[in-house]
Scaffold this motif. Structure first.
Motif, mmCIF file in Angstrom:
data_model
loop_
_atom_site.group_PDB
_atom_site.id
_atom_site.type_symbol
_atom_site.label_atom_id
_atom_site.label_comp_id
_atom_site.label_asym_id
_atom_site.label_seq_id
_atom_site.Cartn_x
_atom_site.Cartn_y
_atom_site.Cartn_z
ATOM 1 N N PRO A 227 51.993 122.233 1.922
ATOM 2 C CA PRO A 227 52.294 121.709 1.183
ATOM 3 C C PRO A 227 51.100 122.124 0.885
ATOM 4 N N GLN A 228 50.466 121.364 -0.789
ATOM 5 C CA GLN A 228 48.941 121.311 -1.258
ATOM 6 C C GLN A 228 48.907 119.874 -1.497
ATOM 7 N N LEU A 229 47.980 119.422 -1.753
ATOM 8 C CA LEU A 229 47.762 118.213 -1.602
ATOM 9 C C LEU A 229 46.136 118.391 -2.708
ATOM 10 N N LEU A 230 46.247 116.835 -3.766
ATOM 11 C CA LEU A 230 44.737 116.558 -4.490
ATOM 12 C C LEU A 230 44.223 115.605 -3.679
ATOM 13 N N SER B 240 42.320 109.879 8.609
ATOM 14 C CA SER B 240 40.596 108.831 8.934
ATOM 15 C C SER B 240 40.358 107.467 8.161
ATOM 16 N N GLY B 241 41.153 108.178 6.949
ATOM 17 C CA GLY B 241 40.665 107.308 6.407
ATOM 18 C C GLY B 241 39.623 107.683 4.283
ATOM 19 N N LYS B 242 39.536 108.811 5.458
ATOM 20 C CA LYS B 242 37.754 109.662 4.572
ATOM 21 C C LYS B 242 38.438 109.947 2.986
ATOM 22 N N LEU B 243 39.218 110.532 2.637
ATOM 23 C CA LEU B 243 40.072 110.710 2.047
ATOM 24 C C LEU B 243 41.068 110.296 1.163
ATOM 25 N N SER B 244 41.752 110.081 -0.069
ATOM 26 C CA SER B 244 43.072 109.337 -0.210
ATOM 27 C C SER B 244 43.572 111.269 -1.330
ATOM 28 N N CYS B 245 44.991 110.648 -1.028
ATOM 29 C CA CYS B 245 45.749 111.520 -2.152
ATOM 30 C C CYS B 245 45.771 110.885 -3.116
ATOM 31 N N VAL B 246 45.435 112.277 -4.073
ATOM 32 C CA VAL B 246 45.330 111.853 -5.778
ATOM 33 C C VAL B 246 46.492 112.370 -6.501
ATOM 34 N N LEU B 247 47.007 111.446 -7.260
ATOM 35 C CA LEU B 247 49.011 111.868 -8.113
ATOM 36 C C LEU B 247 49.529 112.051 -6.753
ATOM 37 N N MET B 248 50.027 111.669 -6.044
ATOM 38 C CA MET B 248 51.263 111.578 -4.861
ATOM 39 C C MET B 248 53.050 112.149 -5.666
ATOM 40 N N GLY B 249 52.866 111.533 -6.659
ATOM 41 C CA GLY B 249 54.537 111.834 -6.856
ATOM 42 C C GLY B 249 54.959 113.308 -8.013
ATOM 43 N N HIS B 250 53.415 113.903 -8.194
ATOM 44 C CA HIS B 250 53.214 114.988 -8.881
ATOM 45 C C HIS B 250 52.678 116.073 -7.697
ATOM 46 N N GLU B 251 54.188 116.967 -7.228
ATOM 47 C CA GLU B 251 53.863 118.137 -6.122
ATOM 48 C C GLU B 251 53.452 119.171 -7.035
#
Length: 294
Positions: free
Chosen positions: A166-169, A248-259
């Motif tokens: 998967p790709q993530l933001l 680690s909590g250093k980064l968070s996902c953006v717009l999790m509901g949009h793949e």
């Protein structure tokens, strides 16, 4: 020359067995074929190599001299055949893998570490960077990299899919806290991105595409991740590279509901009819590893 070399091997077999029939049995050919090979060799040399009688075959004086060279030739050929067979059938020699620095550091080294420890006759060379190489000319055994899912199968019939990733933001909480909340796809146009490619647009699996702005770009996933952790913007990155930073909590996902469309992690191979066992076993290790981490 090739016919002469074959005849020399037949000649050595005749001397070893002391008869044409014994040589024929060893070589899996007829006695007449053995006789023809010897006759052809003698005609080519212009000398009689063997004395024939009803009871046995013996070397002439010139035959004894020629026999030494013929044995050396056969021994060299057997050694070469053995070396090639070992190289083909044993895990040894050099293995050249082209990949990205991030994949090498985070995944290929851990994946292959135990396997390398078990095969001390194998040397591994990682070729890192974005330079395009001709896999055959540059003697690359395996190229491991991401491609768009739509490009799978374009490079070669022998390419192996290691995983769909998967790709993530992603962005840091520090960046998100200081900027406009992201509630839908349209909100992305108001934010800064750190580009890992030259694509200034993001397309989602729904087909919706949005233009993004960026003043920071790099071809290094490590640099992009460092910039994101320093609160400089949002990055689009594969889930393998993202996983430790999310955990680690250093980064968070953006717009999790949009793949976003996934990427294909491929092992590309040079176009060959046969691959050494070292390549096949390396691929087995990589397929098993990525099946467990994606």
């Amino acid at each position: 020359m090739l016919d002469n070399l074959r005849a020399m091997a037949v000649f050595v077999a005749v001397v070893r067995h002391g008869s044409f029939s014994g040589a024929a049995k060893e070589l899996g050919i007829t006695t007449s074929a053995v006789s023809q090979q010897i006759r052809s060799l003698e005609n080519e040399l212009g000398a009689v190599l063997l004395q024939r009688s009803t009871r046995k075959v013996s070397l002439t004086e010139v035959g004894e001299l020629f026999h030494q060279s013929a044995m050396q030739m056969v021994a060299a050929a057997q050694m070469g055949w053995h070396q090639v067979s070992c190289f083909r059938d044993e895990i040894m020699g050099n293995l050249n893998i082209k990949t990205t620095p991030q994949l090498a550091y985070s995944h290929l080294v851990p994946a292959l570490s135990d396997w390398l420890a078990q095969h001390q006759s194998l040397s591994l060379n990682f070729i890192l960077g974005g330079e395009q190489l001709d896999l055959t000319y540059d003697r690359v055994d395996i190229c491991v990299d991401f491609v768009d899912v739509g490009q799978v199968g374009e490079h070669g019939k022998s390419d192996i899919l290691l995983a769909h990733v998967p790709q993530l933001l992603l962005a840091s909480d520090g960046y998100l806290d200081r900027h406009t909340p992201i509630q839908n796809i349209a909100d992305l146009s108001k934010h800064d991105f750190i580009l890992l490619d030259d694509n200034h647009a993001i397309t989602f699996t729904t087909g919706e595409t949005i233009a993004i702005r960026s003043r920071l770009s790099t071809n290094s996933a490590k640099i992009a991740l460092d910039l994101a952790m320093s609160h400089h913007g949002i990055i689009r990155i594969n889930a393998l590279d993202a996983k430790p930073f999310i955990q680690s909590g250093k980064l968070s996902c953006v717009l999790m509901g949009h793949e976003l469309p996934p990427l294909a992690l491929m092992a590309r191979l040079p176009n060959k009819e046969f691959y050494p066992i070292k390549v096949q076993r390396c691929l087995d290790v990589l397929v098993k590893y990525f099946a467990s981490v994606v």
